[in-house]
Design a protein around this motif. Structure first.
Motif, short mmCIF file in Angstrom:
data_model
loop_
_atom_site.label_atom_id
_atom_site.label_comp_id
_atom_site.label_asym_id
_atom_site.label_seq_id
_atom_site.Cartn_x
_atom_site.Cartn_y
_atom_site.Cartn_z
N UNK A 119 -2.98 5.62 4.28
CA UNK A 119 -2.55 4.60 3.34
C UNK A 119 -3.62 4.36 2.29
N UNK A 120 -3.16 4.22 1.06
CA UNK A 120 -4.01 4.14 -0.13
C UNK A 120 -3.95 2.74 -0.73
N UNK A 121 -5.12 2.14 -1.00
CA UNK A 121 -5.18 0.81 -1.60
C UNK A 121 -5.47 0.88 -3.08
N UNK A 171 -2.66 2.05 11.20
CA UNK A 171 -3.45 3.28 11.32
C UNK A 171 -3.28 3.92 12.70
N UNK A 172 -3.18 3.09 13.73
CA UNK A 172 -3.07 3.63 15.09
C UNK A 172 -1.86 4.54 15.23
N UNK A 173 -0.76 4.16 14.58
CA UNK A 173 0.46 4.98 14.65
C UNK A 173 0.46 6.05 13.56
N UNK A 191 0.84 -1.19 0.00
CA UNK A 191 0.00 0.00 0.00
C UNK A 191 0.88 1.25 0.00
N UNK A 192 0.31 2.34 -0.50
CA UNK A 192 1.03 3.61 -0.58
C UNK A 192 0.74 4.47 0.65
#
Length: 526
Positions: free
Chosen positions: A211-213, A201-203, A120-121
């Motif tokens: 983040x991009x899928x 995501x938490x961090x 993921x980006x």
């Protein structure tokens, strides 16, 4: 304790290797244990491989990272892969050794597992720019500290994390990859994906990072992508422009999701390899999700898939020889031996061996390290530098799908498990594709990145084949008995309508997005 049994012309060895105790040598069908550097605990299930030359014994890499862990201490792990053998070869490897390495992946059906990998980006919420390495290092350190991962270090740079049989690694442009553990069911696989995304995501959200899928970087050019501090990528970056026009795009601007699956025997490997190659264009169509380049439509539904057609023809493609009557482990070894090398890893350094021959290496004539002989770890590393649509290691990798949102990360392994882990569905796939010619398979591979399920095939469209194939996948999952068929819902709608994810993105681009790609960062945000 290693248990050896003779089954026909094959040797089968079952071994359990525990912390710091042994590595396994095989010769003449005997298993010997030798002291080796400490290894993280890992079990090796029943492995079958051809008889190996009586005059040599070889290390089959069980776990390639040596660490010592004291209670309560965080571990820093040396860069992996690649790594070096615990025992150095003193005699040349034989071709039989290389064949035996691949064949050692055979396992009985009850030990088959599902290994999912996805990339993921990472991007800054405020600017949509790609994450810089400094941000990635902060993210990796944060995940390690908060969720108890071990850090992977190369030349004082953190480049990944490891926890049990899961690892997090960085692709050349900072694409963030989870390599999942080998798991029994798709429920476990999807739970693993969700847990990983929660931790990231938490961090990341505290850092202003999302983040991009998606399968290809939709907005930024090559000049905007950071370069990760990994030695092998520097070698590849210098070599790629010599062998294709799109190799740097592959390295820095693509993301994929793939599944790794087991086989029970050479014959089973062949059947799954052929089914995987024949149907890979259907997977490419179902998961097509990369229609934008540098802010505009690029003319493709899967730009990521198209990029592989001009990356390096020596190490990519549809491998028509897999459909030859003579195909087996040995023929794949012959193919791999002829793929030019990238590097050799010695003393924690990458040595540039681009364009050189592994055959020369086996006779001690590799120009970059003259006189040195390869270990099986060198062979293992070399196999990771080959990029066909389906790749053989000690398992099979299905490599045709674009990265996408989390539901599709669960759907991709579901699609292939339903087809390849059920005998009835696998046979039906082989029956459907038996009379497809090499030219037809290549035509699908070439056209699907542009036309998806609307690609013409024989008297109809690829969509019609996909309908039959999806039903086989669903039936296969239902026969497994784990209530997994719901994971296919994400692709069922694609097959029903014939509209790929990329076409939906293009409709949004030309409609409510007002011909801007920026909204895709929200649309496909994890």
């Amino acid at each position: 304790m290693a248990i050896v049994s003779r089954v026909g012309p094959l040797y089968c060895i079952q071994a359990d290797v525990t912390q710091g105790r042994m590595v396994q040598h095989v010769a003449d069908g005997r298993a010997n244990n030798v002291e080796a550097s400490p290894m993280k605990e890992k079990s090796v299930s029943l492995s079958c491989f051809s008889s190996i030359s009586a005059k040599t014994s070889r290390v089959f890499p069980i776990e390639t990272v040596g660490v010592v862990r004291k209670r309560g201490q965080r571990v820093i792990v040396a860069a992996s892969p690649p790594t070096e053998d615990a025992v150095i070869s003193t005699e040349p490897l034989t071709k039989e050794d290389l064949v035996g390495y691949l064949a050692s992946g055979c396992k009985p059906k009850e030990n088959w597992r599902i290994g999912t990998e996805h990339e993921k980006f990472g991007f800054e919420f405020q600017t949509l720019r790609p994450m810089r390495y400094e941000q990635i290092a902060e993210l990796l350190n944060g995940i390690a500290e908060r969720f108890d991962w071990d850090k992977i270090i190369e030349e004082d740079n953190i480049i990944g994390l490891k926890q049990g049989k899961q690892s997090i690694s960085l692709e050349p442009g900072g694409q963030f990859e989870l390599s999942g553990a080998p798991l029994e069911t798709l429920h476990q696989t999807c739970a693993e994906v969700n847990s990983h995304l929660y931790q990231v995501k938490a961090v990341a959200e505290e850092m202003g990072i999302g983040f991009l899928g998606i399968g290809f970087q939709p907005k930024w050019g090559l000049k905007d992508i950071p370069v990760m501090p990994k030695g092998r990528y520097e070698i590849m970056r210098n070599y790629m422009p010599k062998v294709g026009s799109l190799g740097l795009d592959m390295m820095f601007r693509t993301c994929t999701v793939q599944v790794n699956l087991d086989f029970s025997s050479e014959a089973d490997m062949i059947r799954k390899f052929r089914a995987g190659l024949a149907l890979q264009p259907i997977a490419t169509a179902l998961f097509a999700n990369s229609p934008f380049t540098e802010g505009k439509p690029n003319g493709f539904l899967s730009m990521r898939s198209h990029i592989w057609t001009d990356t390096d023809k020596n190490r990519t493609g549809m491998l028509p020889f897999v459909f030859d009557d003579s195909f087996g482990f040995e023929q794949y070894v012959d193919y791999a031996l002829d793929v030019p090398m990238y590097f050799v890893y010695r003393k924690k350094k990458y040595i540039d061996c681009t364009g050189m021959s592994f055959r020369d290496f086996m006779s001690g004539k590799l120009p970059c390290i003259p006189g040195e002989l390869p270990t099986l770890n060198d062979w293992e590393n070399h196999l990771t530098t080959i990029f066909p649509e389906v790749r053989l290691k000690r398992y099979l990798e299905m490599r045709g799908a674009d990265g996408g949102p989390w539901r599709r990360l669960c759907a991709l392994p579901a699609f292939w498990v339903g087809l390849l882990y059920d005998d009835v569905s696998l046979q039906n796939v082989l029956d459907i594709t038996a009379d497809w010619t090499s030219e037809e398979r290549q035509m699908l591979r070439n056209k699907v990145p542009k036309t998806g399920l609307k690609t013409s095939f024989r008297d109809g469209l690829l969509k019609h084949v996909a309908e039959d194939v999806l039903k086989l996948a669903k039936d296969g999952l239902e026969r497994r008995g784990f209530k997994e068929s719901g994971f296919l819902n994400e692709v069922a709608e694609v097959v029903r309508t014939g509209v790929t994810p990329a076409e939906k993105l293009l409709e949004l681009y030309h409609g409510k997005w007002g011909q801007s790609v920026d909204p895709v960062f929200e649309e496909l945000l994890y």
